[in-house]
Design an enzyme around this catalytic site. Sequence first.
Site, PDB file in Angstrom:
ATOM      1  CE  LYS A   1       4.850 -21.164  23.213  1.00 21.66           C
ATOM      2  NZ  LYS A   1       3.835 -20.256  23.711  1.00 21.66           N
TER       3      LYS A   1
ATOM      4  CE  LYS B   1      -1.562 -20.527  21.151  1.00 18.80           C
ATOM      5  NZ  LYS B   1      -0.451 -20.595  22.090  1.00 18.80           N
TER       6      LYS B   1
ATOM      7  N   GLY C   1       0.436 -16.573  18.927  1.00 17.14           N
ATOM      8  CA  GLY C   1       0.041 -15.232  18.513  1.00 17.14           C
ATOM      9  C   GLY C   1       0.830 -14.732  17.307  1.00 17.14           C
ATOM     10  CG  ASN C   2       4.771 -16.297  16.642  1.00 19.36           C
ATOM     11  OD1 ASN C   2       3.894 -17.134  16.879  1.00 19.36           O
ATOM     12  ND2 ASN C   2       6.053 -16.610  16.577  1.00 19.36           N
TER      13      ASN C   2
ATOM     14  CE  LYS D   1      -2.087 -13.380  29.663  1.00 20.69           C
ATOM     15  NZ  LYS D   1      -0.905 -13.990  29.043  1.00 20.69           N
TER      16      LYS D   1
END
Lengths: 318, 318
Positions: free
Chosen positions: B280, B218, B15-16, B133
């Site tokens: 991740k 994602k 996102g960053n 979430k």
Amino acid sequence: MADLNGKTAVIALGGNAITRPDREDTIANQFANTRKSLDGVVELIKAGYKMVISHGNGPQVGNAILRVELSRGKAPILPLGICVADTEGGMGYMIEQSLQNRLRAESVDRKVVTVISQVLVDYDDPQIQNPTKYIGQFYTEEEAARFTKERGWVVKKDANRGWRRVVPSPQPISVIEADIIKSLVESGTIVIAVGGGGIPVYIDEKGNLEGIDAVIDKDLASAVLGKQISSEILIILTSVDKVALNYGEKNETWIDQATVSEMEDYLRKGHFPPGSMGPKMNAAIQFIRDGGKQVIITSFENAGRALKGKAGTRILPD
Amino acid sequence: MADLNGKTAVIALGGNAITRPDREDTIANQFANTRKSLDGVVELIKAGYKMVISHGNGPQVGNAILRVELSRGKAPILPLGICVADTEGGMGYMIEQSLQNRLRAESVDRKVVTVISQVLVDYDDPQIQNPTKYIGQFYTEEEAARFTKERGWVVKKDANRGWRRVVPSPQPISVIEADIIKSLVESGTIVIAVGGGGIPVYIDEKGNLEGIDAVIDKDLASAVLGKQISSEILIILTSVDKVALNYGEKNETWIDQATVSEMEDYLRKGHFPPGSMGPKMNAAIQFIRDGGKQVIITSFENAGRALKGKAGTRILPD
């Protein structure tokens, strides 16, 4: 995969394919409307057409702009190009999934994909200096003056209903992703593209693509994409079954078929008003003048019959 | 077209890449951040990789939900799936155009396209019964109770910061558009896909695809897509240069390389917290266990160096 007849059609779905004035505008209803609007599209797919589907986004992008306005100071301001890109995603998804479900139910083995589309415009297009396309809500004269000053908007009076923002609606030149769309279509994939007319971009002084606060007519964008992918047919689906001369008058006459020159003549004589059939006829004329073989303008319900020559208005080369 | 080395990489942008905590969240800054984040991606493209780019959408979908909430009663409520689809359009456009401009400036002849992606989940996924979430804004306990009743939301207390809506984050099974993405990637096109983890869909009792109010991680979606398109490498770009053991402790140790079994062991021992490196690492492990050859986790700046083995953390099969 189904037997393809080799012909390629671009089908432009009017805004009322998805949002209908007579039903509450919820996403559940948008899905229901979309499913129903696909009847004609499915007939064409079963007839073996390769296909691009484009769609309007008027109510959806209007709502997107309204949400941005109502959230000022609380969420980032989205420029118009991002709002259009957002609707290409959300509406593309809705059309894609509805079509996938229909095709599966009817055992038609064709893939469907939604491609985000940028559409090139000319920065020197006269519309960019003198915008004319109303978008978003109505404002008071005081608000109009304030937004002109604070936000750099162009705000004009819309008849007697109040003041509204106007944005340019420049002429589309080409679809940036056309090569990719063409190769997908040629392989039999049904491609949803140039939703809402596509995201308007221009080439800046450094040669970069750059977004611009504008909107593009979805029928014109469909005609341009049709030329780029060598489509024979452009089908414009709307709320009426045929195009009329003297529409709404006593001597109203429905047109079954006309040549492009005849339509240009009718257009010059004012038969197709700017707010309704005018833009569709402009797109039809451009598509034929650019080498297209046939344009059909008809209603969602009549798409399949129109292709067999039993409904709709057909525009042909001279 | 550039000489392709035949290898395919899936690159997941955190996102960053687009919204940075240290800069005001405007679209102009989002474009600027995106351009800067592409340095490593461009190096990989120049090295001849075939490529899918995926991206997070946390801040963007949070803002979309906020805009929907602030416009209740004035614009249609958008379900979460449509908000995700919208961000796939808007953010895909931003990444696509930024990359097209970079490639043109560096005379790299590769096409870029954004494909709206649906991701299949299992309706019986335990997350769907017990969502965890957090999304959107904080509410008071009274609001939480009201929204649970009126809107059917699941609302839970988020630490001591207040009450927030929770949605399921089910395990992705497959990407609906994977075949099309694969054929595009194989032809050398760079495909932006599974943005925000993709739009979650399940197969209902009639066999239809149907959206569901959920979000998908994602990195997991990228791992699943990587398997479907036979990608050798998954590259997860984030804000840190390497993965650490005992992160933030005195005995913190950076990992240059480890096998999937070693990483599974570290994960079990709690080295990778759920809120940061955990998801991740889960995605990395799944990608290797599904037949992937290599995962690299590193920062945007180090992507190119990491691929040469000079930076980042590499996860390999046993």
